[in-house]
Write an enzyme that holds these catalytic residues in place. Sequence first.
Site, mmCIF file in Angstrom:
data_model
loop_
_atom_site.group_PDB
_atom_site.id
_atom_site.type_symbol
_atom_site.label_atom_id
_atom_site.label_comp_id
_atom_site.label_asym_id
_atom_site.label_seq_id
_atom_site.Cartn_x
_atom_site.Cartn_y
_atom_site.Cartn_z
ATOM 1 N N TYR A 125 52.168 -20.078 -15.585
ATOM 2 C CA TYR A 125 52.230 -18.751 -15.155
ATOM 3 C C TYR A 125 53.240 -18.253 -13.980
ATOM 4 O O TYR A 125 53.555 -17.233 -13.602
ATOM 5 C CB TYR A 125 51.053 -17.972 -14.845
ATOM 6 C CG TYR A 125 50.404 -17.890 -16.174
ATOM 7 C CD1 TYR A 125 50.448 -18.758 -17.552
ATOM 8 C CD2 TYR A 125 49.072 -16.822 -16.391
ATOM 9 C CE1 TYR A 125 49.688 -18.245 -18.683
ATOM 10 C CE2 TYR A 125 48.302 -16.687 -17.295
ATOM 11 C CZ TYR A 125 48.833 -17.708 -18.485
ATOM 12 O OH TYR A 125 47.783 -17.492 -19.723
ATOM 13 N N LYS A 174 44.862 -31.871 -18.216
ATOM 14 C CA LYS A 174 45.649 -32.302 -19.391
ATOM 15 C C LYS A 174 46.411 -33.742 -19.060
ATOM 16 O O LYS A 174 47.769 -33.827 -19.510
ATOM 17 C CB LYS A 174 46.428 -31.650 -20.016
ATOM 18 C CG LYS A 174 46.531 -31.951 -21.741
ATOM 19 C CD LYS A 174 45.761 -32.328 -22.536
ATOM 20 C CE LYS A 174 46.056 -32.703 -23.806
ATOM 21 N NZ LYS A 174 45.089 -33.277 -24.522
ATOM 22 N N ASP A 207 40.893 -30.085 -24.008
ATOM 23 C CA ASP A 207 40.545 -29.798 -25.098
ATOM 24 C C ASP A 207 38.930 -30.252 -25.572
ATOM 25 O O ASP A 207 38.360 -29.690 -26.217
ATOM 26 C CB ASP A 207 41.454 -30.715 -26.423
ATOM 27 C CG ASP A 207 42.060 -31.804 -25.813
ATOM 28 O OD1 ASP A 207 42.270 -31.931 -24.559
ATOM 29 O OD2 ASP A 207 42.544 -32.794 -26.652
ATOM 30 N N ASP A 231 42.678 -19.562 -17.729
ATOM 31 C CA ASP A 231 42.738 -18.503 -18.395
ATOM 32 C C ASP A 231 41.956 -18.305 -19.892
ATOM 33 O O ASP A 231 41.270 -17.528 -20.105
ATOM 34 C CB ASP A 231 44.317 -17.898 -18.638
ATOM 35 C CG ASP A 231 44.485 -16.533 -19.067
ATOM 36 O OD1 ASP A 231 43.536 -15.493 -19.030
ATOM 37 O OD2 ASP A 231 45.698 -16.140 -19.319
ATOM 38 N N ASP A 235 37.974 -17.048 -20.789
ATOM 39 C CA ASP A 235 37.637 -15.975 -21.907
ATOM 40 C C ASP A 235 36.719 -16.782 -22.705
ATOM 41 O O ASP A 235 35.610 -16.041 -23.372
ATOM 42 C CB ASP A 235 38.787 -15.763 -22.669
ATOM 43 C CG ASP A 235 39.655 -14.453 -21.931
ATOM 44 O OD1 ASP A 235 39.376 -14.246 -20.859
ATOM 45 O OD2 ASP A 235 40.274 -13.923 -22.510
#
Length: 335
Positions: A125, A174, A207, A231, A235
Amino acid sequence: MSKQTITVIKGDGIGPSIVEAAIEVLAKAGCDFDYEYVDAGLTALEKTGELLPQATLDAIARNKITLKGPLTTPVGDGFTSINVTLRKQFSLYANVRPVISFKGTKARYENIDIITIRENTEGMYSGHRQQVSEDGLIAEASSIITREGAERIAVFAFETARRENRKKVTIVHKANILKSTSGLFLKTAREVATRYPDIETQEMIVDNTCMQLVMNPQQFDVIVTTNLFGDILSDLCAGLVGGLGMAPGANIGKDCAIFEAVHGSAPDIAGKNLANPSSVILASIQMLEYLKMQDKAEKIRAALADVIASGDRTTRDLGGSFGTTDFTQAMLERL
């Protein structure tokens, strides 16, 4: 002692009604603040031709503490996300999203109590080198992670865990694929973890984290991760406790903090007295904790828990049939 002045951005859509509800609740709980109201988003665009007027930025800088409702950034047209702009402008490097189960919500899980701490200024971002080739066939964006940024957010996460008597921090990454960026984040967070022997540290690939959050969310306590992963995960965590209507967020920097509802401005129900104000009420609880007003924060949280558990004048998303003002009234009576 001089009174704390809070910058208030009511926001767009349902923003004004839910922010007013939160301010009524704060007053009833005995919080004696002064408020300075400023505009941002579509409201500001209509009044001033700017999404983020200078007067608003000045107020945020001056008062250091801001409570904000949801803002609308027009899609396309080259407008930058207002939230991203604010985070960059004030170096609000830590995004703190706690989720906690409230009895009486339509949530699929119980006994959830997770804090997601997300690096807010770097990663995918950062907006670095976003470009599309002239023929429109290739798009490119760069992710940037710095050791300083990774260390700062890791320290923030472990300090939060220690302060709130949390047992475990999960570093989400990751690094198996993104060996450079995620690798640097993981390596730095590992080094920070060694300074906190009192806190259990766990590492998990993003994941797998998503799967584990759905299968056994109770195993998580504090999660720390990079911008994009944070992010998505925050959520997902909100979904565990009933959705974004039950999830607040804080954006915290060295000497400035913005507390907000994390859901959108819901223009379809704006002005209809239907919105659930819980997210902004929970954000104001975060604000009180930041200001070390724990007793008032607890008082409001207990009132909110009781309203939802008893189903007293709850909004539609909580299984009731009442509006914002009724829900707020039920809160005020308990305070």
